[in-house]
Design an enzyme around this catalytic site. Structure first.
Site: not given
Ligand SMILES: Cc1cc2nc3c(=O)[nH]c(=O)nc-3n(C[C@H](O)[C@H](O)[C@H](O)COP(=O)(O)OP(=O)(O)OC[C@H]3O[C@@H](n4cnc5c(N)ncnc54)[C@H](O)[C@@H]3O)c2cc1C
Length: 387
Positions: A138, A275, A344, A346-347, A370, A372, A374
């Protein structure tokens, strides 16, 4: 004073204002009336995307000779913001289609592939998907495991991708796979894989908290035979290409965040004027006014960061840090705006009769997708400490 020749981005050009008005009107008249149906049923709004394609909003970044609208990232920001102000879910679909799949092909494929694939994507005749994320990769995207082995005039792909936007509805996918295991990041290549290619299928469709009409599915490759000519650029360049694509992707998620936050503010102003409690509208209480003032200030700051990153991208100025800062700040203030909007209301903010309930669910994706929050902080800090 126009946005295109001054750095403080306080005013849009006439053309940009016309684009903003067109997409605003479309969002209010064509998207708003049915968005909760699509959300409830997790139904993909293919017809609406078709109409957006006819208006040129699925080929925003690409020149007219490839069937696109020939606009830049500043206009991209305006369009994604206005769609997301009404429906962030559709904003995500438009952002991914334009900014990930189509942009990857347009930016890095040879002329033959560009001519073959970009016009159908830019017109909305076909929907694009972009596959980087996998079960074990990820944030650490380079740890992907899907392989592509050369076999004469083909590559044979095996593996799977997780969380792919338009994984099931997309007709054209860009997929990253390992072509040389020993080379690490430099052993990853990008391929165009068409729907219907034997061995290529969509797996599980995710049942999501938010962004529910933007379909998200697994991609599965089982001895999937892809023509060698579908390699994008050179072997081993797929990861580097992906990081460039994600840089633009950050601007689009920042734009989505600004739009979502603006939608929360629009609804909060309207509701707090209507409201009444204790014989006064909620907007007469200073506690409400302060919430609105903070939302507005954060939105303006996020929009300026986002437009600046977009402007730099359009001018070819390196913008890795700026795009990451825009994405980080805009997504985090959007989370705050959604939470305050529900407060704002509320319920009534907790039920599906009012739009802020959906904003509150949709917003969580923005600090995750795209890259996180972090990861954005890592990108920003790396830039600071390397210079
Ligand atoms: C609705 C949706 C649409 C998406 N669309 C696409 C798409 O079209 N194409 C595609 O390729 N991907 C897609 N994704 C994937 C998305 O890009 C990943 O979910 C995202 O990059 C995070 O990867 P992960 O979910 O594996 O989390 P992880 O990498 O497992 O991370 C979990 C947690 O650990 C933290 N973490 C990880 N490494 C570190 C570090 N070195 N230091 C500090 N914190 C860290 C992260 O910040 C996060 O809080 C999509 C995801 C969703 C939910």
């Amino acid at each position: 004073m126009s946005l295109n020749n001054q750095p403080f981005l306080t005013e849009l050009t006439e053309d940009q204002l016309a684009i903003k008005n067109t997409i605003r009107e479309f969002a209010l008249n064509k998207i708003k009336p049915t968005l909760m149906e699509y959300d409830e049923e997790q139904k993909f709004p293919r017809e609406i995307l078709g109409e957006l394609g006819e208006l040129g909003f699925l080929g925003i970044l690409f020149p007219e000779e490839y069937g696109g609208s020939g606009l830049g990232y500043v206009e991209f920001e305006i369009i994604i913001e206005e769609i997301s102000r009404i429906d962030p879910s559709l904003g995500l679909s438009v952002a991914a289609h334009n900014g990930l799949c189509t942009n990857h092909i347009f930016s890095f494929a040879n002329e033959q592939l560009k001519k073959k694939y970009v016009p159908d994507l830019a017109s909305g005749k076909k929907i694009g998907a972009w596959g980087l994320t996998e079960a074990f990769s990820g944030s650490d995207a380079a740890a992907l495991r899907t392989v592509a082995e050369k076999d004469g005039n083909h590559y044979i792909l095996n593996g799977s991708k997780n969380f792919i936007t338009h994984g099931a509805n997309g007709e054209t996918a860009v997929v990253m796979a390992i072509t040389n295991k020993e080379a690490g990041k430099k052993g990853i290549s990008a391929f165009i894989v068409e729907k219907g290619t034997p061995g290529f299928s969509a797996g599980k469709k995710e049942n999501k908290l938010g962004m529910r009409s933007s379909e998200t599915s697994q991609l599965i490759f089982e001895n999937c035979k892809v023509p060698a000519e579908n390699l994008i650029g050179e072997e081993g360049m797929g990861f580097i290409q992906s990081m460039k694509i994600l840089e633009g992707g950050r601007i689009s998620i920042a734009s989505l965040s600004v739009g979502l936050a603006q939608g929360c503010l629009d609804e909060s102003i309207k509701y707090s004027n209507e409201r009444e409690q204790f014989g006064k509208p909620l907007s007469a209480f200073q506690a409400t006014q302060f919430k609105l003032a903070d939302m507005q200030t954060n939105i303006e700051a996020a929009r300026m960061l986002t437009l600046r990153a977009a402007y730099m991208k359009d001018k070819g100025i390196p913008n890795t840090k700026e795009a990451a800062m825009a994405k980080l700040f805009a997504s985090e203030i959007a989370e705050k705006a959604a939470s305050e909007a529900v407060q704002i209301f509320g319920g009534y903010g907790f039920v599906k009769d009012y739009p802020v309930e959906k904003f509150y669910r949709d917003v969580k994706l923005l600090t995750i997708g795209e890259g996180t929050s972090e990861i954005q902080r890592i990108v920003i800090a790396r830039d600071l400490l390397n210079n």
